[in-house]
Scaffold this motif. Structure first.
Motif, short mmCIF file in Angstrom:
data_model
loop_
_atom_site.label_atom_id
_atom_site.label_comp_id
_atom_site.label_asym_id
_atom_site.label_seq_id
_atom_site.Cartn_x
_atom_site.Cartn_y
_atom_site.Cartn_z
N ASP C 16 40.64 23.94 49.08
CA ASP C 16 41.25 23.67 47.78
C ASP C 16 41.08 24.88 46.86
OD1 ASP C 16 38.54 23.60 47.24
OD2 ASP C 16 38.60 21.76 46.06
N TYR C 17 40.93 26.07 47.44
CA TYR C 17 40.67 27.25 46.62
C TYR C 17 41.90 27.72 45.84
CZ TYR C 17 36.11 28.03 48.86
OH TYR C 17 34.82 27.92 49.29
N GLY C 18 43.09 27.30 46.26
CA GLY C 18 44.30 27.83 45.62
C GLY C 18 44.50 29.29 45.95
N LEU C 19 45.60 29.84 45.47
CA LEU C 19 45.88 31.25 45.72
C LEU C 19 45.93 32.04 44.42
CD1 LEU C 19 48.58 30.84 48.52
CD2 LEU C 19 46.18 31.42 48.79
N GLU C 20 45.46 31.44 43.31
CA GLU C 20 45.47 32.14 42.03
C GLU C 20 44.34 33.14 41.93
OE1 GLU C 20 45.26 28.89 42.52
OE2 GLU C 20 46.22 27.72 40.94
N ASP C 21 43.31 32.98 42.74
CA ASP C 21 42.15 33.85 42.67
C ASP C 21 41.94 34.51 44.04
OD1 ASP C 21 41.10 33.07 39.89
OD2 ASP C 21 41.26 31.13 40.87
N GLU C 22 40.87 35.27 44.17
CA GLU C 22 40.63 36.01 45.40
C GLU C 22 39.75 35.24 46.38
OE1 GLU C 22 39.39 36.51 42.46
OE2 GLU C 22 37.35 37.29 42.54
N PHE C 23 39.50 33.95 46.12
CA PHE C 23 38.54 33.20 46.94
C PHE C 23 38.94 33.19 48.43
CE2 PHE C 23 38.35 30.57 42.81
CZ PHE C 23 37.44 31.45 42.25
N GLY C 25 41.06 35.22 50.00
CA GLY C 25 41.06 36.58 50.54
C GLY C 25 39.66 37.07 50.87
N VAL C 26 38.71 36.73 50.01
CA VAL C 26 37.33 37.15 50.24
C VAL C 26 36.77 36.47 51.50
CG1 VAL C 26 35.00 36.84 49.30
CG2 VAL C 26 36.79 37.90 47.91
N ALA C 46 46.03 24.56 49.17
CA ALA C 46 46.50 23.83 47.99
C ALA C 46 46.12 22.35 48.04
CB ALA C 46 48.01 23.99 47.89
#
Lengths: 274, 274, 274
Positions: C16-23, C25-26, C46
């Motif tokens: 549920d990290y979404g793609l608005e932040d770098e979570f 990707g990290v 999402a």
């Protein structure tokens, strides 16, 4: 003939599935199961829902930047209807896979036209059972993966006439009474408007590099300048320029041409020299 | 010296391109054509449009988690302007590629400072023609791919002085009249606010683990507690904590600190012990 | 026993990290550092924030389409609380990695139940230090990567009883007074509503292929038809159909069932033959 590929086979993937659900991820999984060595490049999954024309344009304009391989595209408003065929089309060393609703047409034309086509609606590569609503997962992804892994068109479907493929007609700009009557083909996140106007047509009505023009969309009209980059006009001013896909486009420096002209894809824009 | 890589070369990629259009997908395609064996890790493409400072912060804080390799970053509000250089910077075994507008600066500093830099604006690796608006596709992606495939900095550009690279100045918290006057560096999807306040500075004004404090942003002021996790304060209460990038941050348990304090990046936050 | 993998090991990743932040990707970066040969397939990021039930359903329904390997899932509302364990569970040749809060339960059941489990909260594979809020990066991603690279469960954690794993109870439809009293399990971007009603239960109350029915959600009631595809009902009409995950679902042709019935996940829907 098998589809030519790079070191690892590449499948590019475009759809209107969005990223709010697991649709795209599930298609990636299906591909990885059928052809583990294939690499998938997501062109975009944010085509406006069921907008075949915009999907076809984005696919056409993206292909030149994608490695040769298999190009999977799914924008499929009539999924499940018996008159909508599922196809794979070979154009030289590339294959296009998707619904036969015009989505693949502009890309096929740009690649020099279809060399061969098959109906994959009853492909031996389909998942079993095939759902009535998610052919991306059940038909198109496994067929694309099989092609990426070296199967030929006739391995994955029944040969059909390329002349029977569904074409797509785009609006076409016209020169009329000293003006270019153009249409918005698409817009992007910045509100830039990509038009069907050609640069020769614009020159014919006197709109040339450095010159001023008016753009009228319905009741709204704005004056702008034909330049190269956003910096060629002041903040908030309208620019006519060659966009990154080498098409005529309107932008507002630091703003949105879509908002300024209240224009969306399909809208008519009348361009006139001043 | 070639950039060191893992088994397969890795390119991390950060931008403000968003995922609504095909911009990111097209850059992936360009990379795959130039360096088919490179693997691309998308850090994020949701940097607020044209916000170089936030892009620089996210890049800096993400790099430690990325394999050594090439780090491609594009937040480029002045694309096409002649005074904005395109650069590749070597820091030890890593290379940074992007516009020379400060975006790469914090990452370069954290990696020990730049060892060498080249101007890649006229790189032999550029696509031809280069558009005036999409250097991610036409300049930065192919240069990053060439570096990932083993080329050296001087193969892809003209050497420049590292002392001439554009630095980035961030706001800095100050201790003033018994308070820490801090700034919001960024916020995340949960409305957590990441601050430029250091923990020693907070301790200096008496804000310590377990203790209460007030946070004032403009007209609004809230009381909270300095703790470790969201569960350390009640639902709806304000927490000051060390966030996952080891920086001081404000959160509201089950809510949004950004909303509660009506604070956005750049806002001043005054923190005081109570 | 090591987790079986394809040519290259595959890690599927849901959050549920979404793609608005770098979570996200990290986490990809952390995986690539620990197990460079692993390939990551993003199922979706999402999942509604902190909604463990929807995460568990999507994970369960996606797994059949994912290659065997490691399945990383993070929806973690109680991250950092001492009573929330971090676990890895082996089910045959697959491993599930995530918080022990029910998220992995439905997938484990569908895979035939857990064969073995370990607590990875103190795993030697953890990053150091472990943050209090981002265990996806610090605990789950490195553990998943280690498993993908061939380590066994007992290499990455302390054995625990599978009987002690946290189960997840979903709502269950009932047949009552000639009606099926069902619940919305989830909805998708099109506003389709996926229900917990079984087709045998629907047949029991007389709702069969081609037949009409009413759906009542609170104050609202609509009449629809049980069919196969959207085209089986007119534009704007309600359809009951078997969705792509083979569950009963409600759709409005060209519209949104979620909007038409004002129903969200958890809502009760009463279905009656007419």
């Amino acid at each position: 003939m098998a589809i030519a590929t790079q070191a690892a086979p590449v499948i590019s993937f475009l759809s209107d599935y969005g990223l709010e659900d697991e649709f795209v991820g599930v298609c990636h999984g299906v591909i990885a199961r059928r052809c583990p060595e294939a690499r998938v490049i997501d062109i975009t999954h944010a085509i406006p829902p069921q907008d075949v024309s915009i999907g076809a344009l984005v696919l056409r304009d993206s292909l030149a930047y994608m490695p040769a391989g298999v190009h999977l595209a799914v924008v499929d408003p009539t999924v499940g209807r018996p008159d909508r065929r599922a196809v794979a089309i070979r154009c030289g060393e590339r294959a296009l896979v998707g619904p036969d609703n015009g989505l693949l047409w502009l890309a096929a034309e740009k690649l020099g036209g279809p060399d061969a086509a098959v109906d994959v609606g009853g492909s031996p590569e389909r998942l079993n059972p095939v759902s009535s609503t998610f052919h991306g997962r059940d038909v198109f992804a496994p067929v694309a993966a099989a092609l990426a892994c070296g199967l030929t068109l006739t391995d994955v479907g029944e040969e059909i006439e390329v002349s029977g493929l569904r074409a797509l007609a785009l609006p076409e700009a016209e020169v009329r009474e000293g003006a270019v009557v153009a249409h918005v083909l698409r817009s992007d996140r910045y509100g830039n408007l990509i038009l069907d106007a050609s640069f020769p047509a614009l020159a014919q009505v006197g709109i040339e590099a450095g010159g001023a023009f008016t753009a009228r969309a319905g009741e709204r009209a704005l004056t702008g300048r034909h330049g190269d980059t956003f910096a060629d006009v002041g903040a908030g001013a309208l620019l006519l320029y060659m966009d990154a896909s080498r098409m005529a486009a309107l932008a507002v420096n630091g703003g949105s041409a879509a908002t300024a002209l209240a224009a969306r894809p399909g809208a008519e824009i009348v361009l006139r020299s001043v």
